[in-house]
Scaffold this active site. Structure first.
Site, PDB file in Angstrom:
ATOM      1  NE  ARG A   1     -10.078  -5.954  -6.819  1.00 51.04           N
ATOM      2  CZ  ARG A   1      -8.893  -5.827  -6.231  1.00 51.04           C
ATOM      3  NH1 ARG A   1      -7.810  -6.246  -6.847  1.00 51.04           N
ATOM      4  NH2 ARG A   1      -8.799  -5.270  -5.041  1.00 51.04           N
TER       5      ARG A   1
ATOM      6  CB  SER B   1     -10.526   3.450   1.677  1.00 53.45           C
ATOM      7  OG  SER B   1      -9.452   2.526   1.577  1.00 53.45           O
TER       8      SER B   1
ATOM      9  CB  SER C   1      -0.928  -0.007   1.222  1.00 52.99           C
ATOM     10  OG  SER C   1      -1.813  -1.106   1.176  1.00 52.99           O
TER      11      SER C   1
ATOM     12  CD  GLU D   1      -4.728  -4.724   4.080  1.00 51.60           C
ATOM     13  OE1 GLU D   1      -3.699  -4.389   4.670  1.00 51.60           O
ATOM     14  OE2 GLU D   1      -5.053  -4.260   2.976  1.00 51.60           O
TER      15      GLU D   1
END
EC number: 2.5.1.19
Length: 423
Positions: free
Chosen positions: A123, A170, A26, A312
């Site tokens: 997705r 998000s 990330s 996650e």
């Protein structure tokens, strides 16, 4: 490893291991985007080297950027979006690439087509594409609201104010905030609908923006990022605490002690929540300048967990809770149905297939431990499910984890590191 499965090894006894995990996916991909939008090159130290990270670098190259390897570091140069000829961006199954790079395509003057694996076409991305259109981007998706789609660059994006439904991810919000400094008028995002999952990832985005010289502001559900010239010549990526999750819970599952080297004492990563979770489950946890130490207590407490902010971690936590001393409920993670696969359906199917009693709820899983047995643990091209299968194998002989190479999305060396932990 045989065929397309990996026999997850059983722990030979209480663990005693030091583990070092790679850089945060990330953080790495956010840092790469901001480096490409900066006015000067950025040396990104200790980044993750994985499929998702390489796809991001490939996307930035397609959009006019460049980079070079510098030992274990990567030097990222600013985007120079020249030319008008069409190009394309390969998304693979990387949500961060699919969501963070379309806005960058609008800064150039060429049509850019985005497409990837079949899974990425399932997705969600429509709310982000609609918001980018409202901010001045020219996007064609034939009404799909999903890849493939084409961004036709016109030399920049005006920006301004926009309403955004980020309840599915998000990353929609982060995508607009990361690109905001490069919009002519910056960006002001007002969230509508349900709250986005994973508040820590939003905090991570805001923190990186500040590190690169932007001045993001937040007032409740409204975010503002003014135009800015970004610069951060040297940036170091933290270890990936979500990727550390299976190693962290291994001590609880198998007993003994596992130390995670380099665990930051302060971080915005959602994986840091593991520390308080393991205490709640009855394990012993300590953090110092050297890293995190977890020692198993011999039993795992059944519990009720709202994982909305740390979804996650759900696959690994669900696997661990199959060994608990009583039933558990995981809630707040309905959004996992739109991740690499429908993670709730996959976990209910695969954990039950090995003997646990796991059923889907409206927004999570209900887990009733029962004797487990070996068998094939299907992973649905989802790296987190490979990690969940490894956790089960610590105590259950004969767990055959399907397609272990899928874990290369975030940790190409996972299987070797896991077997090293077990000595």
């Amino acid at each position: 490893m045989a065929g397309n499965t990996w026999t997850a090894p059983v722990a030979p006894g209480p663990l005693d291991a030091n583990v070092r995990v790679p850089g945060s996916k990330s953080i790495t991909n956010r840092a790469y985007v901001l480096a490409a939008l900066s006015a000067q090159p950025t040396l990104v130290r200790a980044p993750l080297d994985s499929r998702d990270a390489r796809l991001m670098l490939g996307a930035l190259s397609a959009l006019g950027g460049s980079w070079e390897q510098a030992g274990e570091n990567v030097l990222v140069r600013p985007l120079v979006p020249e030319g008008t000829e069409p190009t394309s961006v390969a998304l693979g199954n990387a949500g961060t690439v699919a969501r963070f790079t379309p806005a960058l395509a609008g800064l150039g003057s060429r049509p850019v087509t985005f497409d990837g694996d079949e899974a990425i076409r399932r997705r969600p991305i429509a709310p982000l594409l609609n918001a980018l259109r409202d901010l001045g981007a020219d996007i064609e998706d034939e009404g799909r609201g999903a890849p493939p789609f084409t961004v036709r660059g016109h030399g920049g994006i005006d920006g301004g104010k926009v309403d955004l439904d980020s309840s599915a991810s998000s990353q929609f919000l982060s995508a607009l905030l990361l690109a905001g400094p490069s919009f002519s008028s910056g960006v002001t995002v007002r969230l509508i609908g349900d709250a986005p999952p994973s508040e820590p990832h939003i905090a991570m985005t805001l923190d990186l923006l500040r590190r690169f010289g932007a001045a993001p502001e937040r007032a409740g559900t409204e975010f503002h990022v003014p135009p800015a010239q970004l610069a951060c010549p040297d940036y170091t990526v933290e270890p990936d605490l979500s990727t550390a999750a299976p190693f962290v819970v291994a001590a609880a599952a198998a007993g003994g002690t596992v130390r995670i080297d380099g665990w930051p004492e302060r971080t915005t990563q959602p994986g840091d929540w593991l520390r308080s979770l393991l205490v709640e489950l009855g394990q012993r946890v300590s953090l110092d300048a050297g890293g995190l130490t977890v020692t198993g207590a011999g039993t795992i407490s059944g519990t009720r967990l709202d994982l909305h902010e740390v979804g996650e971690l759900t696959p690994v936590i669900a696997a661990l809770l199959c060994f608990a001393d009583g039933p558990s409920v995981i809630s707040g993670v309905a959004h996992l149905r739109g991740h690499e696969t429908d993670r709730l359906a996959a976990l209910a199917t695969e954990l039950s297939g090995l003997g646990a009693q796991v059923r889907e709820t409206g927004d999570g899983l209900a887990i009733t431990p029962a004797p487990l047995h070996g068998g094939v643990f299907h992973t649905y091209d989802d790296h987190r499910l490979v990690m969940a299968g490894a956790v089960l194998g610590l105590r259950v002989p004969g767990v055959e984890v399907e397609n272990p190479a899928t874990v290369g999305k975030t940790f190409p060396g996972f299987v070797d590191a896991w077997q090293s932990m077990l000595g």
